[in-house]
Design a protein around this motif. Structure first.
Motif, mmCIF file in Angstrom:
data_model
loop_
_atom_site.group_PDB
_atom_site.id
_atom_site.type_symbol
_atom_site.label_atom_id
_atom_site.label_comp_id
_atom_site.label_asym_id
_atom_site.label_seq_id
_atom_site.Cartn_x
_atom_site.Cartn_y
_atom_site.Cartn_z
ATOM 1 N N VAL A 115 70.498 38.974 21.579
ATOM 2 C CA VAL A 115 69.476 39.627 22.396
ATOM 3 C C VAL A 115 68.181 38.881 22.061
ATOM 4 C CG1 VAL A 115 68.291 41.772 22.973
ATOM 5 C CG2 VAL A 115 70.704 41.838 22.293
ATOM 6 N N ASP A 116 68.014 37.711 22.674
ATOM 7 C CA ASP A 116 66.912 36.825 22.333
ATOM 8 C C ASP A 116 65.546 37.497 22.446
ATOM 9 O OD1 ASP A 116 68.573 34.583 21.803
ATOM 10 O OD2 ASP A 116 68.731 34.216 23.955
ATOM 11 N N GLY A 117 65.367 38.266 23.473
ATOM 12 C CA GLY A 117 64.068 38.888 23.710
ATOM 13 C C GLY A 117 63.637 39.874 22.640
ATOM 14 N N PHE A 118 64.581 40.399 21.867
ATOM 15 C CA PHE A 118 64.213 41.385 20.843
ATOM 16 C C PHE A 118 63.281 40.784 19.802
ATOM 17 C CE2 PHE A 118 64.749 43.466 16.757
ATOM 18 C CZ PHE A 118 64.386 44.761 17.089
ATOM 19 N N GLY A 119 63.688 39.688 19.184
ATOM 20 C CA GLY A 119 62.853 39.067 18.159
ATOM 21 C C GLY A 119 61.532 38.578 18.721
ATOM 22 N N GLU A 120 61.593 37.999 19.912
ATOM 23 C CA GLU A 120 60.378 37.500 20.549
ATOM 24 C C GLU A 120 59.384 38.631 20.797
ATOM 25 O OE1 GLU A 120 62.091 35.813 24.039
ATOM 26 O OE2 GLU A 120 62.926 34.094 22.969
ATOM 27 N N LEU A 121 59.867 39.721 21.374
ATOM 28 C CA LEU A 121 58.988 40.845 21.689
ATOM 29 C C LEU A 121 58.529 41.567 20.422
ATOM 30 C CD1 LEU A 121 57.587 42.318 23.936
ATOM 31 C CD2 LEU A 121 59.646 43.682 24.297
ATOM 32 N N ARG A 176 57.912 40.228 17.528
ATOM 33 C CA ARG A 176 56.816 39.436 16.963
ATOM 34 C C ARG A 176 55.551 39.529 17.810
ATOM 35 N NH1 ARG A 176 61.372 37.117 15.137
ATOM 36 N NH2 ARG A 176 61.850 35.944 17.013
ATOM 37 N N GLN A 177 55.695 39.603 19.119
ATOM 38 C CA GLN A 177 54.520 39.744 19.983
ATOM 39 C C GLN A 177 53.820 41.070 19.710
ATOM 40 O OE1 GLN A 177 55.340 39.551 24.185
ATOM 41 N NE2 GLN A 177 53.262 40.121 24.732
ATOM 42 N N ILE A 178 54.588 42.147 19.642
ATOM 43 C CA ILE A 178 54.003 43.463 19.363
ATOM 44 C C ILE A 178 53.410 43.491 17.953
ATOM 45 C CG2 ILE A 178 54.564 45.899 19.004
ATOM 46 C CD1 ILE A 178 56.735 45.487 21.243
ATOM 47 N N SER A 179 54.118 42.919 16.993
ATOM 48 C CA SER A 179 53.643 42.899 15.610
ATOM 49 C C SER A 179 52.349 42.113 15.458
ATOM 50 C CB SER A 179 54.709 42.303 14.684
ATOM 51 O OG SER A 179 55.831 43.134 14.635
ATOM 52 N N TYR A 180 52.157 41.113 16.285
ATOM 53 C CA TYR A 180 50.932 40.319 16.217
ATOM 54 C C TYR A 180 49.698 41.207 16.362
ATOM 55 C CZ TYR A 180 47.352 36.883 17.286
ATOM 56 O OH TYR A 180 46.195 36.148 17.269
ATOM 57 N N ILE A 209 54.663 35.710 12.149
ATOM 58 C CA ILE A 209 55.548 34.547 12.246
ATOM 59 C C ILE A 209 56.521 34.470 11.077
ATOM 60 C CG2 ILE A 209 53.916 33.229 13.640
ATOM 61 C CD1 ILE A 209 53.391 31.491 11.138
ATOM 62 N N GLN A 210 56.273 35.258 10.033
ATOM 63 C CA GLN A 210 57.185 35.284 8.898
ATOM 64 C C GLN A 210 58.317 36.294 9.073
ATOM 65 O OE1 GLN A 210 55.650 34.862 4.949
ATOM 66 N NE2 GLN A 210 53.678 34.155 5.728
ATOM 67 N N SER A 211 58.361 36.948 10.224
ATOM 68 C CA SER A 211 59.453 37.874 10.520
ATOM 69 C C SER A 211 60.538 37.152 11.298
ATOM 70 C CB SER A 211 58.954 39.049 11.361
ATOM 71 O OG SER A 211 60.057 39.743 11.896
ATOM 72 N N ARG A 212 61.765 37.303 10.835
ATOM 73 C CA ARG A 212 62.903 36.750 11.569
ATOM 74 C C ARG A 212 63.739 37.890 12.143
ATOM 75 N NH1 ARG A 212 66.277 32.988 8.394
ATOM 76 N NH2 ARG A 212 66.084 34.498 6.727
ATOM 77 N N ALA A 213 63.049 38.916 12.666
ATOM 78 C CA ALA A 213 63.744 40.030 13.306
ATOM 79 C C ALA A 213 64.632 39.484 14.423
ATOM 80 C CB ALA A 213 62.745 41.033 13.863
ATOM 81 N N LEU A 214 65.805 40.085 14.596
ATOM 82 C CA LEU A 214 66.731 39.629 15.624
ATOM 83 C C LEU A 214 67.652 40.771 16.024
ATOM 84 C CD1 LEU A 214 69.690 37.608 14.177
ATOM 85 C CD2 LEU A 214 68.000 38.661 12.706
ATOM 86 N N ALA A 215 68.367 40.554 17.114
ATOM 87 C CA ALA A 215 69.341 41.542 17.581
ATOM 88 C C ALA A 215 70.452 40.828 18.328
ATOM 89 C CB ALA A 215 68.670 42.580 18.490
ATOM 90 N N GLY A 216 71.583 41.515 18.409
ATOM 91 C CA GLY A 216 72.713 40.974 19.142
ATOM 92 C C GLY A 216 73.786 42.019 19.349
ATOM 93 N N PHE A 217 74.777 41.660 20.134
ATOM 94 C CA PHE A 217 75.927 42.530 20.386
ATOM 95 C C PHE A 217 77.153 41.958 19.701
ATOM 96 C CE2 PHE A 217 73.349 44.224 23.731
ATOM 97 C CZ PHE A 217 73.824 45.508 23.931
ATOM 98 N N THR A 250 58.234 49.751 6.043
ATOM 99 C CA THR A 250 58.307 50.964 6.870
ATOM 100 C C THR A 250 57.508 50.769 8.150
ATOM 101 O OG1 THR A 250 58.574 52.268 4.866
ATOM 102 C CG2 THR A 250 58.010 53.468 6.861
ATOM 103 N N GLY A 251 56.372 50.075 8.058
ATOM 104 C CA GLY A 251 55.570 49.817 9.255
ATOM 105 C C GLY A 251 56.335 49.020 10.289
ATOM 106 N N ALA A 252 57.063 48.002 9.842
ATOM 107 C CA ALA A 252 57.866 47.200 10.765
ATOM 108 C C ALA A 252 58.981 48.032 11.381
ATOM 109 C CB ALA A 252 58.441 45.988 10.043
ATOM 110 N N CYS A 253 59.583 48.916 10.595
ATOM 111 C CA CYS A 253 60.637 49.793 11.132
ATOM 112 C C CYS A 253 60.067 50.747 12.175
ATOM 113 C CB CYS A 253 61.315 50.559 9.994
ATOM 114 S SG CYS A 253 62.365 49.500 8.976
ATOM 115 N N LYS A 254 58.885 51.268 11.923
ATOM 116 C CA LYS A 254 58.240 52.150 12.910
ATOM 117 C C LYS A 254 57.941 51.384 14.196
ATOM 118 C CE LYS A 254 56.188 55.397 9.671
ATOM 119 N NZ LYS A 254 54.961 55.911 9.041
ATOM 120 N N THR A 255 57.408 50.175 14.064
ATOM 121 C CA THR A 255 57.134 49.352 15.242
ATOM 122 C C THR A 255 58.415 49.066 16.009
ATOM 123 O OG1 THR A 255 55.200 48.319 14.218
ATOM 124 C CG2 THR A 255 56.267 47.104 16.016
ATOM 125 N N GLY A 256 59.437 48.616 15.304
ATOM 126 C CA GLY A 256 60.701 48.290 15.960
ATOM 127 C C GLY A 256 61.327 49.484 16.649
#
Length: 170
Positions: free
Chosen positions: A96-102, A104-108, A116-124, A137-143
Motif C-alpha cells: 500500500v504505497d500511499g500509506f507511507g507517503e501520506l 510522512r506528509q501528515i507527520s511533516y 523523513i526518518q520514518s519508514r512507516a509502511l503498509a501492505g496486504f 505514541t504520537g506517531a500511533c495517534k497520527t497513523g
C-alpha cells in the motif's frame, strides 16, 4: 438510514527492546483506539527488535482466517535495531504505497523534516492488511486518527479496505 459498523478483528504487535506490555503506551493506545471504533482486539504481542520473531508472529496472524488487520508499532526508524520494514515487507502480497507517503506528509505538519526518518509502511498479505507505524505514541495517534481508522470503516467513502478484508479468503 443509519450506518452500520463492521467490526474487524485486529492484532497489535509492539516491536521494542525496551518496553514491556505494562510500559507499552503506544500499543495500549492502539488497543483503546481500535476498540473505541467498534473493532475487536483479537491478539496482542510484544517482541524484541528481531526480524524472525516479528515475521513469526505476523505470519501466524495472517495465516488465521479470523484476523483482518495487523497494526505494528516500533522498529521503523534508522537505528541498527530498527528492522520492521525488512522483517515484514517480504510477507506482503501487495504494497500500500500511499500509506507511507501520506503518513510522512501528515507527520511533516507535526514534526517537520524529522518525518523523513520514518519508514512507516503498509501492505496486504493473505487478505489481511498490515500497517507498520513508528514506536512513538504520537506517531500511533497520527497513523490511527488520520489514516487507519477511516480505511477500516466500512462507511468511509469513496472507498475503504473493509471489503478487501471481509470477503472469502483464498
Amino acid at each position: 438510514m443509519s450506518e452500520t459498523i463492521t467490526s474487524l478483528n485486529i492484532a497489535v504487535l509492539t516491536v521494542s527492546d525496551t518496553r514491556t506490555v505494562d510500559s507499552d503506551k503506544s500499543g495500549q493506545y492502539l488497543v483503546e483506539a481500535l476498540e473505541s471504533a467498534g473493532h475487536r482486539l483479537i491478539d496482542r504481542a510484544l517482541v524484541k527488535d528481531d526480524i524472525y520473531k516479528q515475521r513469526a508472529v505476523v505470519s501466524d496472524w495472517i495465516a488465521r482466517d479470523d484476523v483482518h488487520a495487523v497494526i505494528t508499532t516500533g522498529g521503523t526508524g534508522f537505528t541498527s535495531r530498527d528492522d520492521t520494514p525488512e522483517a515484514l515487507r517480504v510477507l506482503f502480497d501487495k504494497d500500500v504505497d500511499g500509506f507511507g507517503e501520506l503518513f510522512r506528509q501528515i507527520s511533516y505538519e507535526e514534526i517537520g523534516t524529522s518525518t523523513i526518518q520514518s519508514r512507516a509502511l503498509a501492505g496486504f498479505a493473505n487478505r489481511t492488511v498490515i500497517f507498520c507505524l513508528p514506536g512513538s505514541t504520537g506517531a500511533c495517534k497520527t497513523g490511527w486518527t488520520k489514516l487507519i481508522k477511516s480505511q477500516l470503516d466500512a462507511n468511509y467513502k469513496p472507498c475503504n479496505f473493509v471489503g478487501h478484508l471481509t470477503g472469502a479468503r483464498s
